[in-house]
Design a protein around this motif. Sequence first.
Motif, PDB file in Angstrom:
ATOM      1  N   LEU A 174       0.840  -1.195   0.000  1.00  0.00           N
ATOM      2  CA  LEU A 174       0.000   0.000   0.000  1.00  0.00           C
ATOM      3  C   LEU A 174       0.878   1.250   0.000  1.00  0.00           C
ATOM      4  O   LEU A 174       1.818   1.361   0.782  1.00  0.00           O
ATOM      5  N   LEU A 175       0.572   2.203  -0.885  1.00  0.00           N
ATOM      6  CA  LEU A 175       1.257   3.491  -0.928  1.00  0.00           C
ATOM      7  C   LEU A 175       0.298   4.583  -0.469  1.00  0.00           C
ATOM      8  O   LEU A 175      -0.863   4.610  -0.888  1.00  0.00           O
ATOM      9  N   GLU A 176       0.773   5.484   0.381  1.00  0.00           N
ATOM     10  CA  GLU A 176      -0.073   6.564   0.882  1.00  0.00           C
ATOM     11  C   GLU A 176       0.497   7.919   0.473  1.00  0.00           C
ATOM     12  O   GLU A 176       1.719   8.078   0.343  1.00  0.00           O
ATOM     13  N   PRO A 177      -0.356   8.935   0.277  1.00  0.00           N
ATOM     14  CA  PRO A 177       0.126  10.272  -0.083  1.00  0.00           C
ATOM     15  C   PRO A 177       0.753  10.972   1.113  1.00  0.00           C
ATOM     16  O   PRO A 177       0.196  10.981   2.214  1.00  0.00           O
ATOM     17  N   ILE A 178       1.916  11.558   0.882  1.00  0.00           N
ATOM     18  CA  ILE A 178       2.654  12.281   1.923  1.00  0.00           C
ATOM     19  C   ILE A 178       2.675  13.770   1.566  1.00  0.00           C
ATOM     20  O   ILE A 178       2.889  14.144   0.406  1.00  0.00           O
ATOM     21  N   LEU A 179       2.461  14.614   2.571  1.00  0.00           N
ATOM     22  CA  LEU A 179       2.467  16.059   2.392  1.00  0.00           C
ATOM     23  C   LEU A 179       3.708  16.662   3.042  1.00  0.00           C
ATOM     24  O   LEU A 179       4.189  16.177   4.065  1.00  0.00           O
ATOM     25  N   SER A 180       4.205  17.726   2.425  1.00  0.00           N
ATOM     26  CA  SER A 180       5.191  18.574   3.079  1.00  0.00           C
ATOM     27  C   SER A 180       4.428  19.653   3.837  1.00  0.00           C
ATOM     28  O   SER A 180       3.493  20.235   3.299  1.00  0.00           O
ATOM     29  N   PHE A 181       4.798  19.908   5.095  1.00  0.00           N
ATOM     30  CA  PHE A 181       4.045  20.889   5.877  1.00  0.00           C
ATOM     31  C   PHE A 181       4.971  21.924   6.494  1.00  0.00           C
ATOM     32  O   PHE A 181       6.176  21.702   6.677  1.00  0.00           O
ATOM     33  N   ARG A 182       4.392  23.071   6.790  1.00  0.00           N
ATOM     34  CA  ARG A 182       5.055  24.108   7.574  1.00  0.00           C
ATOM     35  C   ARG A 182       4.021  24.708   8.504  1.00  0.00           C
ATOM     36  O   ARG A 182       2.925  25.065   8.071  1.00  0.00           O
ATOM     37  N   THR A 183       4.358  24.797   9.780  1.00  0.00           N
ATOM     38  CA  THR A 183       3.432  25.378  10.741  1.00  0.00           C
ATOM     39  C   THR A 183       4.175  26.363  11.632  1.00  0.00           C
ATOM     40  O   THR A 183       5.337  26.157  11.980  1.00  0.00           O
TER      41      THR A 183
END
Length: 737
Positions: free
Chosen positions: A628-637
């Motif tokens: 299974l492949l899942e979508p990964i996000l780049s984040f900045r907070t």
Amino acid sequence: MTPSLAIWLRLLLYHGTDASIRSPAHTSGRTLNCRLSWGVGRPAENEGCHRIRWLHEKVESKIVEKTNSRLPRRASRVYGRGMNENVVRNVGILAHVDAGKTTTTEHLLYLSGQLRKVGRVDDGTAFADWLEVERARGISVRAATLSLTWKDTAINIIDTPGHVDFSAEVERVLRVLDGAVLMLSAVDGVQAHTEALWHALSEAHIPTLIYINKMDRMGADVDRVVTSVRALLTKAAVPIQRVRGGDAWNSAIEELLTSRHPSDWADVVEQLADYDDELLTSFLENEPIALPRLRQILAGLVAKAQVVPVLYGASLKGIGVRQLLDAMVDFLPAAKRNIEAPMSGVVFKVERQARSGRAVFVRLYRGQLQNRQLVANYSRGIEEKIVQIRKLNGQQQMDTGLVQGGDIAAIYGLNQSRIGDILGSPEGIPAPVSLSEPVLSVDVYPGRNEDSMRLAEALQELDDEDPTLAFEWLAETRECQVQVAGRIQIEILGELLATRYDLHPSFGPPNVLYRETPKQPGEGFVAYTMPKPCWAILRFAIFPGARGSGLSYRSEAHPDRLLLRYQREVERRVPEALEQGLKGWPVTDLSVILVSGEHHVWHTHPLDFVVATPMAIMDGLTHTGTQLLEPILSFRTSVPEEVGGRVMSDLIQMRAVFDPPMVKADYVTLEGEVPLATSMDYGVALSMLTRGHGKWSTRFLSYRPAPEHVTAERPRRGVDPRDRAKYILAVRQALKT
């Protein structure tokens, strides 16, 4: 007041500089000493200033008319009488949402004579935002193609959406640009989506200007933004202007490359010397460099996408916009216009207009097109006849009957052409640019049962304009399903259906779109020889591929045992067979090899391979297994320091990976990567936690293997090819329901 004095006063206010200027002779030679600043509502510093401001407002409308006659604004609404029509620039305006992109476009059109009055996004009067939903929301949803002239140059401006949910619209525009303007807010600086836009521009080698807007806002810090640009985007950012003044209210823009004093452009020479040997030699030997030559070198470096000039402005007040227009002409490259070569173009936008019907927007690279001409669609292997060719300026239209290489136009009559299709020769057409992917799917339900088919037809039309919706009509359940990038896109989709089609659907909860990939090498085999008449034998070898590689396919089957026409049928069916894997998700990042195959002289029909290919592929996936492949996000907070610990704890629970926190001015900034599935609603939760003081921004990064404990399966549509008997009956339409 005479026109010349009025114009003088307007230019004085426009530049916001200190002034001690002797007025024209007809005003008795009086001298006015005044300091004018950008601040609206700021008290005048003396009575003379107050009087000048009052006079400026009094004669504003007449000043515009007089100034128009002295600037290159009135030639023609599209091309301009007497201008060099061989000089065309296709320039995209890109930015993170709320950087002032559409406001800047309004002022570009106004200065060039396309608008008599500048519209405002907040008032819903912006010229570029013509959809009802855009005017109501104050955001751009679709890319708007606008045309203007400046310095005898035709410029096609493409105003793109700034919200990350509409990145697909930006992707399509990037493919047809000669240059771009990347806008940043002087307050917010570089944001997550800004980085994604820059990486896309950089990978496509698109010459770019950076325009730092909103210098008039409280909290604006130009030096900080330029520093972050060099740290996060490119070290090749070269400011060609200077901001004089200590705060947002008392600042002025100084042009470095128009000054007569070499000391003013010394910093530019030093920075450009890293990229040009001639300039480096002159710099090291302390030799003077002529300003025209310096500008020429800069234009050459920009055209090669080696250097990025930085400009400043406050577009809401029209400050810096004229200089931005000048920079587009002076430093961004013109489109190549080989009219004699074979026709070559690409479709980058489709739009349905209430009065004119379906418009196909085409960037032509070579050759030319004219009314009633037959056009070969290379991508689809068809020919279509052009009915009409128009230049569009928002919703304003002008029939031209002709479009030549290097230019953009709306073409009517190409009813089968789709976004991404290549017209004519594929030679020299840039590859598509990838910026994001739809990572959510959502079910769409009609407001009333009788609206079911109308809803499907409406979504099919919208899918024509935005193929990333990937609209599916599930015949078994009579349900509609689309793919989206985020919740804002779902809301906009609902409003479009309401305003354009008078439909009021409801939406199911968004579901994360996973993917599958083979765990190990394996082999798939099928012998489809019963029930007669049929005969198709296939053997595939399946291997895992590199992450992000998609599907690689080739055939090693001998044409004597499997005719080439049957092999081509198999090649067409393999991608379809991979649309649903063992867990119901699309299968990607793999290599498929047709090792061998067999047909029968009497019993084989081409449709036999339509049936056999999915069975062989699914047999192979059963042997390889899938990951299974899942979508990964780049984040900045960025959050207040007192809640920093709580936020880091939340991120750990969401399986995020992040860099050490950065603390500045009582705020904690965190950057890293996080799965979409665990962070989909975190922006709302963070806003509540910080009482609106926290910032959360994300962008799609990639698909990666999910941990073993993460499971996600999607119900299969249709009959599973692994259920051989039932599947064969279903495909042959012999299955009783």
